[in-house]
Design a protein around this motif. Sequence first.
Motif, PDB file in Angstrom:
ATOM      1  N   UNK A   5       4.211   1.661  -7.561  1.00 24.04           N
ATOM      2  CA  UNK A   5       2.813   1.324  -7.333  1.00 24.04           C
ATOM      3  C   UNK A   5       2.699   0.245  -6.275  1.00 24.04           C
ATOM      4  N   UNK A   6       1.479   0.008  -5.792  1.00 24.94           N
ATOM      5  CA  UNK A   6       1.258  -1.089  -4.867  1.00 24.94           C
ATOM      6  C   UNK A   6       1.677  -2.396  -5.527  1.00 24.94           C
ATOM      7  N   UNK A   7       2.465  -3.179  -4.790  1.00 26.19           N
ATOM      8  CA  UNK A   7       2.909  -4.469  -5.291  1.00 26.19           C
ATOM      9  C   UNK A   7       4.329  -4.492  -5.791  1.00 26.19           C
ATOM     10  N   UNK A   8       4.962  -3.345  -5.937  1.00 23.48           N
ATOM     11  CA  UNK A   8       6.310  -3.322  -6.502  1.00 23.48           C
ATOM     12  C   UNK A   8       7.335  -3.791  -5.468  1.00 23.48           C
ATOM     13  N   UNK A  31       3.336  12.978   7.986  1.00 22.14           N
ATOM     14  CA  UNK A  31       3.318  11.528   8.145  1.00 22.14           C
ATOM     15  C   UNK A  31       3.388  10.829   6.797  1.00 22.14           C
ATOM     16  N   UNK A  32       4.114   9.722   6.747  1.00 22.04           N
ATOM     17  CA  UNK A  32       4.072   8.793   5.617  1.00 22.04           C
ATOM     18  C   UNK A  32       3.741   7.413   6.186  1.00 22.04           C
ATOM     19  N   UNK A  33       2.680   6.811   5.681  1.00 20.87           N
ATOM     20  CA  UNK A  33       2.337   5.442   6.060  1.00 20.87           C
ATOM     21  C   UNK A  33       2.424   4.551   4.840  1.00 20.87           C
ATOM     22  N   UNK A  34       3.088   3.426   4.984  1.00 16.94           N
ATOM     23  CA  UNK A  34       3.213   2.430   3.928  1.00 16.94           C
ATOM     24  C   UNK A  34       2.739   1.088   4.462  1.00 16.94           C
ATOM     25  N   UNK A  54       2.610  -5.761   7.040  1.00 19.31           N
ATOM     26  CA  UNK A  54       2.758  -4.858   8.184  1.00 19.31           C
ATOM     27  C   UNK A  54       2.724  -3.414   7.702  1.00 19.31           C
ATOM     28  N   UNK A  55       2.422  -2.511   8.615  1.00 23.23           N
ATOM     29  CA  UNK A  55       2.322  -1.084   8.318  1.00 23.23           C
ATOM     30  C   UNK A  55       3.490  -0.363   8.963  1.00 23.23           C
ATOM     31  N   UNK A  56       4.120   0.515   8.182  1.00 22.07           N
ATOM     32  CA  UNK A  56       5.175   1.375   8.698  1.00 22.07           C
ATOM     33  C   UNK A  56       4.688   2.819   8.623  1.00 22.07           C
ATOM     34  N   UNK A  93       0.846  -1.182   0.000  1.00 19.78           N
ATOM     35  CA  UNK A  93       0.000   0.000   0.000  1.00 19.78           C
ATOM     36  C   UNK A  93       0.880   1.229   0.000  1.00 19.78           C
ATOM     37  N   UNK A  94       0.750   2.063  -1.020  1.00 19.62           N
ATOM     38  CA  UNK A  94       1.671   3.176  -1.211  1.00 19.62           C
ATOM     39  C   UNK A  94       0.981   4.499  -0.891  1.00 19.62           C
ATOM     40  N   UNK A  95       1.727   5.411  -0.322  1.00 13.90           N
ATOM     41  CA  UNK A  95       1.186   6.730  -0.020  1.00 13.90           C
ATOM     42  C   UNK A  95       0.873   7.477  -1.312  1.00 13.90           C
TER      43      UNK A  95
END
Length: 849
Positions: free
Chosen positions: A120-123, A252-255, A235-237, A110-112
């Motif tokens: 992209x998501x999945x890379x 904030x950046x959430x990935x 997991x989420x960072x 999941x990308x910001x």
Amino acid sequence: MRIPAVRATLAALVLAAASCGGAASPQTTPAPAARPGQAPAATPQRPDTGQAQGQARPAAGPRPYAQVVTGRARSDAGLITVHQVDARWLFEIPDSLLGRDLLLVSRVAGVAAEMGGFLPAGVSVGTQVVRFSRAGDRVLLRKHSFAAVADDSLPIHQSVVANNFAPILAAFPVQAYGRDSAAVVDVTDFFQGDTPAIGGLSATQRRNYQVRRLDPARSAIERIRSYPENVEVRHVQTFDAGAPPSDAAANTISLEMRQSLVLLPKTPMRPRHADPRIGFFSISQVNYGLDELKAAEQTFIRRWRLEPKDPAAYARGELVEPVKPIVYYLDPATPVKWRPYVRQGVEDWQTAFETAGFRNAIVAKDPPTPAEDPDWDPEDIRYSVVRWAASLTRNAQGPSTSDPRTGEIIESDIVWYHNHLRSYRNRLLIETGAANPDARTLDIPETLMGETLRQVIAHEVGHALGLPHNMAASSSYPVDSLRSPSFARRMGVSASVMDYARQNYIAQPGDGLEPLDFIRQIGPYDHYVINWGYRVLPQAPTPDAERPVLHRWITERAGDPMYRYLPQGVSTDPRSQTEDMGDDPVRASSYAIANLKRVAPNLVAWTSTPGEDYGELTELHGELLGQWGTYVRHVVTVVGGVYQTTKATDQPGGVYEPVARARQREAMNWLTREVLEAPVWLNDPAVLERVGPAAGFDHLSRRQAQVLNALLDPRRMARLAEAEATRPADAYRLAEFLDDLRRGVWRDPATGAAVDPYRRALQRGWLDRVGTLMTEEPPAPAAGGPGGGPSAPPPPVLSRSDIRPLLRAQLEEVRRQARAGAERSGDRFTRAHLADVAHRITVLLDPSR
């Protein structure tokens, strides 16, 4: 053949690896060693830790299994049994897994928003081989490299290990021992913390986004699932950041991250040696065990493991299905109307694999429904997926994950960025609108756009099969053949779909091509390269034994340009260019610009929508100017061009050959007509009055100056001088080139004829460029060429070359003519301009005056 591996030799740190036992099914079940609420049948014995008998164990050592994996545990059996006990996550690592090679793949799930670029998501953002080992009551996770190897039966293997000591990524205290001495360790902090080895942000991104720290309160493991051959961690960072890419007020950046721990085959795939004369992505190793008088490198191609179900039938030349086909699943997010084209883009490669002896080697499938398979997840590394990314990025990707020991591709995710539809809508209109009525609209018909999408997917699948770009493929087709409907329908626009040759911009109105005839397709080179890389050679027992056959296949095709390969980054060969087409850049660009001249006056009509502004016109006009620049660049490359034909030492002839003088002069004459004579047709008044003056005179003048600067590149001039010195009989001499260029820019100033604004700007651009070359040394190019290709050669040292004396002579001739013209001209602007030119040259040649 044993595949050499770097193994740790410290007995205190590494236990011998045992055979991997049968894995349980990946359903959620109680742990096999202890059922929830029950004590183990027998207390597992710890392995000997090396302590003296009777010595007290540390108080913080392992505890009884039932105290660690309690009745509250939710357990999942698989490659590694995973236990969740409240907020903690435990791995129960069997002894059979110690010392085994595992691939740890880190992906952004999941990308910001507005991260930009190709994220992209999945890379995948990281791939590394790791091994678990035991050191007393600790389990170590070490990263192993295969850049340096030696067979472990050879004495030098010990030195390879000692000089490539594997770093320890993590050390996990053993919490308890399960059945068969399986170590239970807590992996919560490893995945939940800011662990550099598996992080989602690179060091550059951390600097750019001013990341201060990972916030543990807003970071967590979402779930961990275990399967027979892999473990998947999500997991989420969350990072505190001073300049996040979006929502700046949040700081904030959430990935969302996905870690895949994949068991690599115990028996590695037999590798195939790479050859620079044919295009495959590859892995390289320095093999110190080879019997050569140097540290010799071996290079293997990257490819999927395809083995025939019926080896005897395959050996007889029959088409045989593989034991395990290559399967791509369509992303559930793919718009329904585009799914058939995505599926076709994948399965178009089936015919190429038939050339290699395999039937149904690659297939596309719809994803299973939750009812059919509740555990199916596109993030699961067991599945290769064609992803549809909701992103403003205009591109597509075909990455893959491979075994660094042998090059075996084990998984791949194709990425189509949603906004790439816009790219091809625009390219179809600009490049083919003159001869293709279906492309003269912002609303391209579904069949035409779908066919374009299909071939982009095929191109990206080609990358995922191990194929890099082959920019030389399109140069094998005669230019005029691309105007033939039967040829275009049968052959496409290039001998390979892996070239950057997208739409047929050569075909002219009246040639009779149907709309789909303008689109690229898989070509003869693609069949050839798949056969070379994937055909099984049962008569060859080792990779070395394959080499004579592989070499013969290449030499048999060496005289046919349709099977030519050049790596991306060979920028001096006119046959190997991006976005080009046909075997004659001058002729091809002539046709291309003739079509642009037909498209430009129609841009307003083709891009107008009632009730909308001129944003689409502005965008399309800018891209039309870009296409003009691309076609011009193809011709510029001919000047000072050098053909490069990769050969083995037993093949006749040289590798490098300068382009013939006649072709270079033809290119120079074309550039004089099409570029140095201002292409004012690009500044259509009907367009400029709607998009504004920013796209007008100054913009076009800057584009002319860019071409001029490219022609006066010191490396180009050095190649001309080199050819003159080594092959004078057919050389386009540097002095001759400079004379031709000067006449193209200046004509004959001595006549005093009026000089228009475009030419005045061009002449000043010539003065600026020559002045720089006379006073400054060009900087060295950055390391590494485009697309990972070879680095550009360093520019010549101008103070020691013939370039400056010849440029000085050019300046003196221009000054003489400018002084004469300034005296004769009756045009005020021309008089002032030529007088200024003479003064600037005097200052340049004699700064003291």
